[in-house]
Design an enzyme around this catalytic site. Structure first.
Site, PDB file in Angstrom:
ATOM      1  N   HIS A 307      14.751  -1.241  -4.781  1.00 26.26           N
ATOM      2  CA  HIS A 307      14.964  -0.338  -4.755  1.00 26.26           C
ATOM      3  C   HIS A 307      16.720  -0.632  -5.631  1.00 26.26           C
ATOM      4  CE1 HIS A 307      17.279   3.623  -4.823  1.00 26.26           C
ATOM      5  NE2 HIS A 307      16.055   4.678  -3.970  1.00 26.26           N
ATOM      6  N   ASP A 364       8.201   6.318  -2.746  1.00 26.59           N
ATOM      7  CA  ASP A 364       7.068   6.272  -3.786  1.00 26.59           C
ATOM      8  C   ASP A 364       5.762   5.690  -2.977  1.00 26.59           C
ATOM      9  OD1 ASP A 364       9.180   6.384  -6.428  1.00 26.59           O
ATOM     10  OD2 ASP A 364       8.146   8.281  -5.663  1.00 26.59           O
TER      11      ASP A 364
HETATM   12  C1  SDX Z   1      12.881   5.966  -7.006  1.00 27.64           C
HETATM   13  O1  SDX Z   1      17.643   5.330  -7.669  1.00 27.64           O
HETATM   14  C2  SDX Z   1      16.956   5.802  -7.048  1.00 27.64           C
HETATM   15  O2  SDX Z   1      17.720   7.060  -5.570  1.00 27.64           O
HETATM   16  C3  SDX Z   1      15.619   6.062  -7.357  1.00 27.64           C
HETATM   17  C4  SDX Z   1      15.171   7.292  -6.366  1.00 27.64           C
HETATM   18  C5  SDX Z   1      15.270   8.536  -5.897  1.00 27.64           C
HETATM   19  O3  SDX Z   1      14.616   9.736  -5.524  1.00 27.64           O
HETATM   20  O4  SDX Z   1      15.786   8.437  -7.327  1.00 27.64           O
HETATM   21  O5  SDX Z   1      14.821   6.405  -4.830  1.00 27.64           O
HETATM   22  C6  SDX Z   1      13.105   6.736  -6.787  1.00 27.64           C
HETATM   23  O6  SDX Z   1      12.922   5.979  -8.336  1.00 27.64           O
HETATM   24  C7  SDX Z   1      12.188   4.605  -6.176  1.00 27.64           C
HETATM   25  C8  SDX Z   1      12.076   3.356  -6.944  1.00 27.64           C
HETATM   26  C9  SDX Z   1      10.721   3.400  -7.679  1.00 27.64           C
HETATM   27  N1  SDX Z   1       9.997   2.552  -8.761  1.00 27.64           N
HETATM   28  C10 SDX Z   1       8.602   1.617  -8.024  1.00 27.64           C
HETATM   29  O7  SDX Z   1       8.804   1.358  -6.801  1.00 27.64           O
HETATM   30  C11 SDX Z   1       8.387   0.252  -8.766  1.00 27.64           C
HETATM   31  C12 SDX Z   1       8.920  -0.691  -8.406  1.00 27.64           C
HETATM   32  N2  SDX Z   1      10.334  -1.232  -8.147  1.00 27.64           N
HETATM   33  C13 SDX Z   1      10.703  -1.894  -8.871  1.00 27.64           C
HETATM   34  O8  SDX Z   1      10.727  -1.891 -10.729  1.00 27.64           O
HETATM   35  C14 SDX Z   1      12.470  -1.879  -8.942  1.00 27.64           C
HETATM   36  O9  SDX Z   1      12.806  -2.361  -7.376  1.00 27.64           O
HETATM   37  C15 SDX Z   1      14.036  -1.038  -9.011  1.00 27.64           C
HETATM   38  C16 SDX Z   1      13.045  -0.678 -10.386  1.00 27.64           C
HETATM   39  C17 SDX Z   1      13.301   0.204  -8.257  1.00 27.64           C
HETATM   40  C18 SDX Z   1      14.898  -1.344  -8.780  1.00 27.64           C
HETATM   41  O10 SDX Z   1      15.267  -2.219  -9.810  1.00 27.64           O
HETATM   42  P1  SDX Z   1      16.434  -3.383 -10.252  1.00 27.64           P
HETATM   43  O11 SDX Z   1      17.719  -2.074  -9.158  1.00 27.64           O
HETATM   44  O12 SDX Z   1      17.063  -3.228 -11.119  1.00 27.64           O
HETATM   45  O13 SDX Z   1      16.149  -4.377  -9.064  1.00 27.64           O
HETATM   46  P2  SDX Z   1      15.474  -5.470 -10.176  1.00 27.64           P
HETATM   47  O14 SDX Z   1      14.108  -5.090 -11.082  1.00 27.64           O
HETATM   48  O15 SDX Z   1      17.149  -6.131 -10.094  1.00 27.64           O
HETATM   49  O16 SDX Z   1      14.933  -7.015  -9.314  1.00 27.64           O
HETATM   50  C19 SDX Z   1      16.051  -7.278  -7.979  1.00 27.64           C
HETATM   51  C20 SDX Z   1      15.025  -8.648  -7.479  1.00 27.64           C
HETATM   52  C21 SDX Z   1      14.048  -9.232  -8.781  1.00 27.64           C
HETATM   53  O17 SDX Z   1      13.692 -10.413  -9.018  1.00 27.64           O
HETATM   54  P3  SDX Z   1      15.196 -11.996  -9.349  1.00 27.64           P
HETATM   55  O18 SDX Z   1      14.850 -11.770 -10.897  1.00 27.64           O
HETATM   56  O19 SDX Z   1      16.103 -11.441  -8.501  1.00 27.64           O
HETATM   57  O20 SDX Z   1      13.883 -12.957  -9.230  1.00 27.64           O
HETATM   58  O21 SDX Z   1      14.113  -8.201  -7.201  1.00 27.64           O
HETATM   59  C22 SDX Z   1      12.230  -7.964  -7.465  1.00 27.64           C
HETATM   60  C23 SDX Z   1      12.443  -8.345  -9.168  1.00 27.64           C
HETATM   61  O22 SDX Z   1      12.029  -8.756  -9.637  1.00 27.64           O
HETATM   62  N3  SDX Z   1      11.555  -6.347  -8.170  1.00 27.64           N
HETATM   63  C24 SDX Z   1      10.324  -7.304  -7.078  1.00 27.64           C
HETATM   64  C25 SDX Z   1      10.291  -5.428  -7.141  1.00 27.64           C
HETATM   65  N4  SDX Z   1      11.247  -4.554  -7.183  1.00 27.64           N
HETATM   66  C26 SDX Z   1      12.615  -6.193  -7.505  1.00 27.64           C
HETATM   67  N5  SDX Z   1       9.768  -8.023  -7.614  1.00 27.64           N
HETATM   68  C27 SDX Z   1       8.408  -7.367  -7.313  1.00 27.64           C
HETATM   69  N6  SDX Z   1       8.153  -6.142  -7.101  1.00 27.64           N
HETATM   70  C28 SDX Z   1       8.553  -5.312  -7.215  1.00 27.64           C
HETATM   71  N7  SDX Z   1       8.981  -3.951  -6.758  1.00 27.64           N
END
Ligand code: SDX
Length: 429
Positions: A307, A364
């Site tokens: 998140h 989710d």
């Molecule tokens: C919602 O914003 C809100 O409030 C949203 C929400 C709401 O109520 O409105 O809470 C609802 O959208 C929840 C999120 C649902 N999405 C997912 O579950 C999709 C999977 N999650 C990721 O795609 C990600 O965690 C996000 C999109 C939720 C957040 O993305 P960020 O903040 O841009 O984080 P990032 O992609 O920069 O990740 C930081 C690191 C990265 O690794 P490094 O580059 O540092 O090595 O964490 C890793 C990412 O690769 N990472 C994950 C991951 N989520 C982040 N690695 C594996 N699996 C994951 N799910």
């Protein structure tokens, strides 16, 4: 605490006033940065950038706190209803008895959609994704209710549109499901309250009346309450940005629905179940998929994990996980995907990659388990998120349009394209 932050660049000093929120959050106002320094800030994804001041929802990502108008989400999930929580978000306080009765009554007054709108459903392919239908139908409402298509509607007009949207969106979603399974539409009933009415429209048919089960109603109430708002997330920011151009509320909500559809946002609840089904089909090898989630080249993400704000447990995920257990036990359902999800969570939370990046289950991760137990089809999961988030979107649009400080949203950029060069006409053949 200093009253301003000092930025120095190219010998220029810019003093940015410090703003402190009611929960002690700090920001510095860069409103004069460009005029005083010629520079702008750059913050892809706005991970460090506040777009507005808001009094609707407070969340603390480090402590896993979420409150609507100051009330902890845990208390609302335990004791409130989705209609009462919608009133709280939109009006800024809990309703008294008469206000709640009038609000609920108005939902029944406005639960039907214009009969001509039924024609749209006959034109959509039965395989249409219900989010496509929902965003189109909400925008189409501006054609059927032109009296509300105003730049800056009055307070009571906004409140009327709010009830209209909250009530009709529920009907549109149920009708899109009936369309997809080729069954006749079941119209809303005056004698049913919000959630039972939705369930009845979804699952009743002329030959099989739907039996409303209290535990199912309560589980859905809680899910809708938990999804009702979440401050400046992607879709809510979209609603505010579109509304900042003075586009009407229907158009702004339609844009929010489209933003929510993405699998990184509200589409994640569908993506989680698709992921778990894929893992289950592949023998349920949790370690293999946890390893893939850590491997940037695998193109696999652990959906429902991570998140932007929560760097601790998403408080909603905790509640939903418990509710999923309770509901499946009460209904006598054994869903192997719930066990698989728990194993994924347990393995990930012990893994350095997830611990280091503070990746936890989000709203989710478990919600789809409950939707499956209720019988809601997979492609309707993002639609359930939209029904839940609607009061939050409306509350933010209302706060934005009524805030004298609101200006049209228009971010800048840093240009990295070609420098000036002359046009070279194509040579004559
Ligand atoms: C919602 O914003 C809100 O409030 C949203 C929400 C709401 O109520 O409105 O809470 C609802 O959208 C929840 C999120 C649902 N999405 C997912 O579950 C999709 C999977 N999650 C990721 O795609 C990600 O965690 C996000 C999109 C939720 C957040 O993305 P960020 O903040 O841009 O984080 P990032 O992609 O920069 O990740 C930081 C690191 C990265 O690794 P490094 O580059 O540092 O090595 O964490 C890793 C990412 O690769 N990472 C994950 C991951 N989520 C982040 N690695 C594996 N699996 C994951 N799910």
């Amino acid at each position: 605490m200093a009253d301003f932050a000092e930025l120095k660049i190219d010998g220029k000093k810019v003093e940015c006033p410090v703003i402190i929120g009611t929960e002690g959050e700090k920001a510095f106002d860069i409103g004069k940065l460009r005029s005083q320094s010629g520079c702008i800030t750059l913050d892809p994804g706005f991970a460090n950038t506040g777009s507005c001041a808001s009094a609707i929802t407070f969340l603390d990502g480090e402590k896993g706190i979420l409150r609507y108008r100051g009330i902890p989400i845990e208390q609302l999930a335990e004791k409130s209803t989705f209609v009462e929580t919608s009133y709280l978000l939109i009006h800024g306080r809990l309703p008294n008895h008469d206000e709640l009765d009038a609000f609920s009554e108005a939902f029944n007054e406005h639960s039907m959609i214009h009969e001509d709108m039924i024609n749209f459903f006959h034109a959509y392919p039965s395989t249409s994704h219900p989010m496509a239908i929902l965003s189109a139908m909400v925008c189409a409402m501006s054609a059927y209710y032109p009296e509300f298509v105003k730049e800056r509607p009055a307070q009571e007009e906004i409140d009327r549109i709010a009830i209209q949207l909250l009530s009709k969106v529920r009907t549109i979603c149920a009708f899109s499901y009936k369309k997809s399974i080729g069954e006749p539409f079941v119209y809303p009933r005056y004698d049913l309250s919000y959630v039972p009415n939705f369930l009845n429209m979804m699952f009743s048919s002329p030959t099989h009346p739907y039996k409303i089960v209290d535990e199912v109603v309560r589980a859905l109430q809680v899910l809708l309450i938990l999804h009702a708002d979440h401050e400046q997330n992607c879709s809510t920011s979209t609603v505010r940005l579109v509304g900042s151009s003075h586009a009407n509320l229907y158009a702004s909500i339609s844009a929010g629905i489209c933003a929510l559809w993405g699998p990184l946002h509200g589409g994640a609840n569908q993506a989680v179940i698709e992921m778990l089904e894929k893992i289950q089909k592949d023998g349920g090898n949790v370690s293999k998929y946890i390893a893939m989630a850590k491997d940037k080249n695998s193109n696999f993400r652990l959906m429902g994990f991570g998140h932007r704000v929560y760097k601790n447990f998403d408080p909603r995920a905790k509640i939903i996980k418990k509710r999923a257990d309770d509901l499946l036990n009460k209904l006598g359902i054994h869903d192997p995907l719930l066990e698989l999800a728990k194993k994924m969570e347990e393995t990930a939370l012990k893994d350095e990659y997830f611990i280091e990046r503070k990746l936890y289950p989000n709203v989710d991760f478990y919600s789809g388990i409950i939707y499956r137990a209720i019988g809601i089809p997979l492609n309707m999961f993002p639609v359930m998120f939209a029904i839940g988030r609607l009061p939050g979107w409306i509350a933010h649009w209302k706060e934005m349009i009524q805030d004298p400080a609101t200006k049209i949203g228009r971010p800048l950029q840093i240009y990295v394209g070609e420098t000036k060069k002359d046009y070279t006409p194509i040579e004559k053949r």
